[in-house]
Structures are given as C-alpha cells and as structure tokens.
Design a protein around this motif. Structure first.
Motif, PDB file in Angstrom:
ATOM      1  N   TYR A  96      -2.739 -77.138 -76.583  1.00  0.00           N
ATOM      2  CA  TYR A  96      -2.508 -76.967 -77.734  1.00  0.00           C
ATOM      3  C   TYR A  96      -3.317 -76.595 -78.696  1.00  0.00           C
ATOM      4  O   TYR A  96      -3.751 -76.622 -79.691  1.00  0.00           O
ATOM      5  CB  TYR A  96      -2.648 -78.727 -78.279  1.00  0.00           C
ATOM      6  N   ASN A  97      -3.890 -75.310 -77.981  1.00  0.00           N
ATOM      7  CA  ASN A  97      -4.853 -74.562 -78.812  1.00  0.00           C
ATOM      8  C   ASN A  97      -6.083 -75.335 -79.539  1.00  0.00           C
ATOM      9  O   ASN A  97      -6.760 -74.670 -80.322  1.00  0.00           O
ATOM     10  CB  ASN A  97      -4.228 -73.568 -79.940  1.00  0.00           C
ATOM     11  N   VAL A  98      -6.601 -76.203 -78.768  1.00  0.00           N
ATOM     12  CA  VAL A  98      -7.753 -77.067 -79.065  1.00  0.00           C
ATOM     13  C   VAL A  98      -8.879 -76.094 -78.782  1.00  0.00           C
ATOM     14  O   VAL A  98      -8.944 -75.425 -77.629  1.00  0.00           O
ATOM     15  CB  VAL A  98      -7.754 -78.240 -78.121  1.00  0.00           C
ATOM     16  N   LEU A  99      -9.980 -75.939 -79.511  1.00  0.00           N
ATOM     17  CA  LEU A  99     -11.222 -75.310 -79.318  1.00  0.00           C
ATOM     18  C   LEU A  99     -12.079 -76.080 -78.638  1.00  0.00           C
ATOM     19  O   LEU A  99     -12.715 -77.163 -79.445  1.00  0.00           O
ATOM     20  CB  LEU A  99     -11.558 -74.653 -80.756  1.00  0.00           C
ATOM     21  N   TYR A 100     -12.773 -75.699 -77.703  1.00  0.00           N
ATOM     22  CA  TYR A 100     -13.937 -76.596 -77.108  1.00  0.00           C
ATOM     23  C   TYR A 100     -15.230 -75.687 -77.363  1.00  0.00           C
ATOM     24  O   TYR A 100     -15.184 -74.485 -76.900  1.00  0.00           O
ATOM     25  CB  TYR A 100     -13.832 -76.717 -75.552  1.00  0.00           C
ATOM     26  N   PHE A 101     -16.123 -76.202 -78.020  1.00  0.00           N
ATOM     27  CA  PHE A 101     -17.285 -75.197 -78.578  1.00  0.00           C
ATOM     28  C   PHE A 101     -18.256 -75.435 -77.474  1.00  0.00           C
ATOM     29  O   PHE A 101     -18.542 -76.652 -77.148  1.00  0.00           O
ATOM     30  CB  PHE A 101     -17.763 -75.522 -79.785  1.00  0.00           C
ATOM     31  N   GLY A 102     -19.333 -74.370 -77.389  1.00  0.00           N
ATOM     32  CA  GLY A 102     -20.567 -74.777 -77.004  1.00  0.00           C
ATOM     33  C   GLY A 102     -21.277 -75.187 -77.851  1.00  0.00           C
ATOM     34  O   GLY A 102     -21.186 -75.252 -79.159  1.00  0.00           O
ATOM     35  N   SER A 103     -22.742 -75.495 -77.493  1.00  0.00           N
ATOM     36  CA  SER A 103     -23.784 -75.913 -78.436  1.00  0.00           C
ATOM     37  C   SER A 103     -24.207 -75.187 -79.444  1.00  0.00           C
ATOM     38  O   SER A 103     -24.970 -75.374 -80.447  1.00  0.00           O
ATOM     39  CB  SER A 103     -24.883 -76.748 -77.557  1.00  0.00           C
ATOM     40  N   GLY A 104     -24.001 -73.636 -79.351  1.00  0.00           N
ATOM     41  CA  GLY A 104     -24.337 -72.857 -80.090  1.00  0.00           C
ATOM     42  C   GLY A 104     -26.016 -72.226 -79.889  1.00  0.00           C
ATOM     43  O   GLY A 104     -26.646 -72.954 -79.324  1.00  0.00           O
ATOM     44  N   THR A 105     -25.956 -71.023 -80.300  1.00  0.00           N
ATOM     45  CA  THR A 105     -27.225 -70.292 -80.134  1.00  0.00           C
ATOM     46  C   THR A 105     -27.736 -69.840 -81.537  1.00  0.00           C
ATOM     47  O   THR A 105     -26.852 -69.247 -82.197  1.00  0.00           O
ATOM     48  CB  THR A 105     -27.293 -69.180 -79.114  1.00  0.00           C
ATOM     49  N   LYS A 106     -28.696 -70.199 -82.003  1.00  0.00           N
ATOM     50  CA  LYS A 106     -29.533 -69.574 -83.484  1.00  0.00           C
ATOM     51  C   LYS A 106     -30.088 -68.606 -83.030  1.00  0.00           C
ATOM     52  O   LYS A 106     -31.239 -68.587 -82.185  1.00  0.00           O
ATOM     53  CB  LYS A 106     -30.105 -70.692 -83.784  1.00  0.00           C
ATOM     54  N   LEU A 107     -29.652 -67.353 -83.501  1.00  0.00           N
ATOM     55  CA  LEU A 107     -30.362 -66.133 -83.271  1.00  0.00           C
ATOM     56  C   LEU A 107     -31.130 -65.691 -84.530  1.00  0.00           C
ATOM     57  O   LEU A 107     -30.677 -65.515 -85.687  1.00  0.00           O
ATOM     58  CB  LEU A 107     -29.302 -65.079 -83.066  1.00  0.00           C
ATOM     59  N   THR A 108     -32.422 -65.435 -84.210  1.00  0.00           N
ATOM     60  CA  THR A 108     -33.290 -65.093 -85.502  1.00  0.00           C
ATOM     61  C   THR A 108     -33.850 -63.544 -85.200  1.00  0.00           C
ATOM     62  O   THR A 108     -34.388 -63.311 -84.102  1.00  0.00           O
ATOM     63  CB  THR A 108     -34.421 -65.737 -85.686  1.00  0.00           C
ATOM     64  N   VAL A 109     -33.511 -62.504 -86.004  1.00  0.00           N
ATOM     65  CA  VAL A 109     -33.875 -61.321 -85.971  1.00  0.00           C
ATOM     66  C   VAL A 109     -35.049 -61.096 -86.789  1.00  0.00           C
ATOM     67  O   VAL A 109     -35.254 -61.307 -88.085  1.00  0.00           O
ATOM     68  CB  VAL A 109     -32.755 -60.164 -86.266  1.00  0.00           C
ATOM     69  N   GLU A 110     -36.297 -60.523 -86.159  1.00  0.00           N
ATOM     70  CA  GLU A 110     -37.550 -60.135 -87.009  1.00  0.00           C
ATOM     71  C   GLU A 110     -37.774 -58.682 -87.439  1.00  0.00           C
ATOM     72  O   GLU A 110     -37.229 -58.077 -86.499  1.00  0.00           O
ATOM     73  CB  GLU A 110     -38.595 -60.903 -86.424  1.00  0.00           C
ATOM     74  N   PRO A 111     -38.255 -58.703 -88.494  1.00  0.00           N
ATOM     75  CA  PRO A 111     -38.681 -57.293 -88.712  1.00  0.00           C
ATOM     76  C   PRO A 111     -39.674 -56.491 -87.610  1.00  0.00           C
ATOM     77  O   PRO A 111     -40.457 -57.351 -87.032  1.00  0.00           O
ATOM     78  CB  PRO A 111     -39.321 -57.133 -89.947  1.00  0.00           C
TER      79      PRO A 111
END
Lengths: 111, 115
Positions: A96-111
C-alpha cells in the motif's frame, strides 16, 4: 516484516571530503528505496529513488545504488558541501506504498 | 516542487481534549498519509487514505484516532481524547497514486504537545 537500518546517527565531515551514508533493508517484497533529506523545521524532501532497472539515480551530486544481493542502498557524494548539512532518511516502500523509515543520519559538514 | 501544507505548525493541548491536525495535500494527488515522529525516534506510519477510506493502518493508529477528507478540503487527523504519549510531530504526505514506489511529498509537520 519491512524495516530499514541506518547505522550512523551522526556523521561529521570536512567540506570537500566524500560522503557515504549507510542504508540496509529487510523486505518481504522487492521494494523501492528512497533517500529523503530534511533541513531544520522543514518538510522531508525526496532526494533519490531507486529504479526498477539497474540505473543509478543521481540528484544534486548525490547517488545511490540498489544492491539486492546485500539489501543495501547507500547514499554517496564525491565532495561534501556546507549546504549538505541536514538530516538524511532512508526509506522503503512496502505494501500500500507505506514508507518504512530508518532512524536517520544527521550529517554535519564543517569548513 | 509540489508542496504539502500543514496547519497548525504547533499545537499545545491538555490531555483529554480533542485536537484536529490539518493537511492541504498536493492538488491532484489521490492518496494521503499520516506519519508520527516522537522526539529522537524515527518516523512511523500511522495511516493511509484513498477515495474516502482507510487503506492501511498501523498499530499506532489507536481507536482514538480518525481521518477524513470531507469534499476535497483538508485531509485531517483527529485525536479524541488525547493522551500524553500522543506528543510528537505529525507529518502528512500525499502521492499521485498508491502504486508501489510512488513518490510521497511531505508537509513540514505539526508539533503536538499534550500536557
């Protein structure tokens, strides 16, 4: 059942270095896989979607290859930019096109 | 790209009261979804809706929850009565059709705090 695993909760990189965010999945079917990107207080936006053939989707320098043998859909970019800092979610589309998500990854890009 | 709107962006409510979360989906989309995200956890599917009917719901979609889209207006999620564990961000999404892999477009979420 259907599930997605993202092993890295936080990734911090220096600008210009390559990006790789991991995503593995379990599914009863042969699912579609997605990467969504979410900036602070904004809606999750589609970044990439897997194709039914073996084409590799690309967008804004990001790409991901669906490997059915290893049940993976890792997100990659050759050179990180400061503007890439965001929360990245891997998801699979099930019945039924239900999305199952992962827990997510927070990406921080530093100079 | 296509935009989904959600109203309100924030809602604070006392436990036991009723709350209605509103979603304005992409205009030509036919399938609608609600997802729930508790702080620090992943987004989880609640329910999807097509042609006036619930197609699929998860165990998180308690009896106190209901959805409707009267006459093509807002797609709503109603919680009555609310409980403390309903505090979360609720995301609405819509897709053109409900076929496998059809792209869902998300709203920015409604942050619900139940006191």
């Amino acid at each position: 059942g259907d599930s997605v695993t993202q092993t890295e909760g936080l990734v911090t990189l220096t600008e210009g270095l390559p990006v790789m965010l991991n995503c593995t999945y379990q599914s009863t079917y042969s699912p579609f896989l997605f990467w969504y990107v979410q900036h602070l207080n904004e809606a999750p936006k589609l970044l990439l979607k897997s194709f039914t053939d073996n084409k590799r989707p690309e967008h804004q320098g990001f790409h991901a290859t669906l490997h059915k043998s290893s049940s993976s859909f890792h997100l990659q970019k050759s050179s990180a930019q400061l503007s890439d800092s965001a929360l990245y979610y891997c998801a699979l589309s099930g019945r039924y096109n239900v999305l199952y998500f992962g827990s997510g990854t927070k990406l921080t890009v530093e100079p | 790209g296509p935009k989904v709107l959600q109203i309100p962006s924030h809602q604070i409510i006392d436990m036991g009261q009723m709350v209605t979360l509103n979603c304005d989906p992409v205009s030509n989309h036919l399938y609608f979804y609600w997802y729930k995200q508790i702080l620090g956890q992943q987004m989880e599917f609640l329910v999807n809706f097509y042609n006036g009917k619930v197609m699929e719901k998860s165990k998180l979609f308690k009896d106190q929850f209901s959805v409707e889209r009267p006459d093509g207006s807002y797609f709503t999620l109603k919680i009555q009565p609310t409980a403390l564990e309903d505090s979360a961000v609720y995301f609405c999404a819509s897709s053109l059709d409900g076929g496998a892999g059809d792209t869902q477009y998300f709203g920015p979420g409604t942050r619900l705090l139940v006191l």
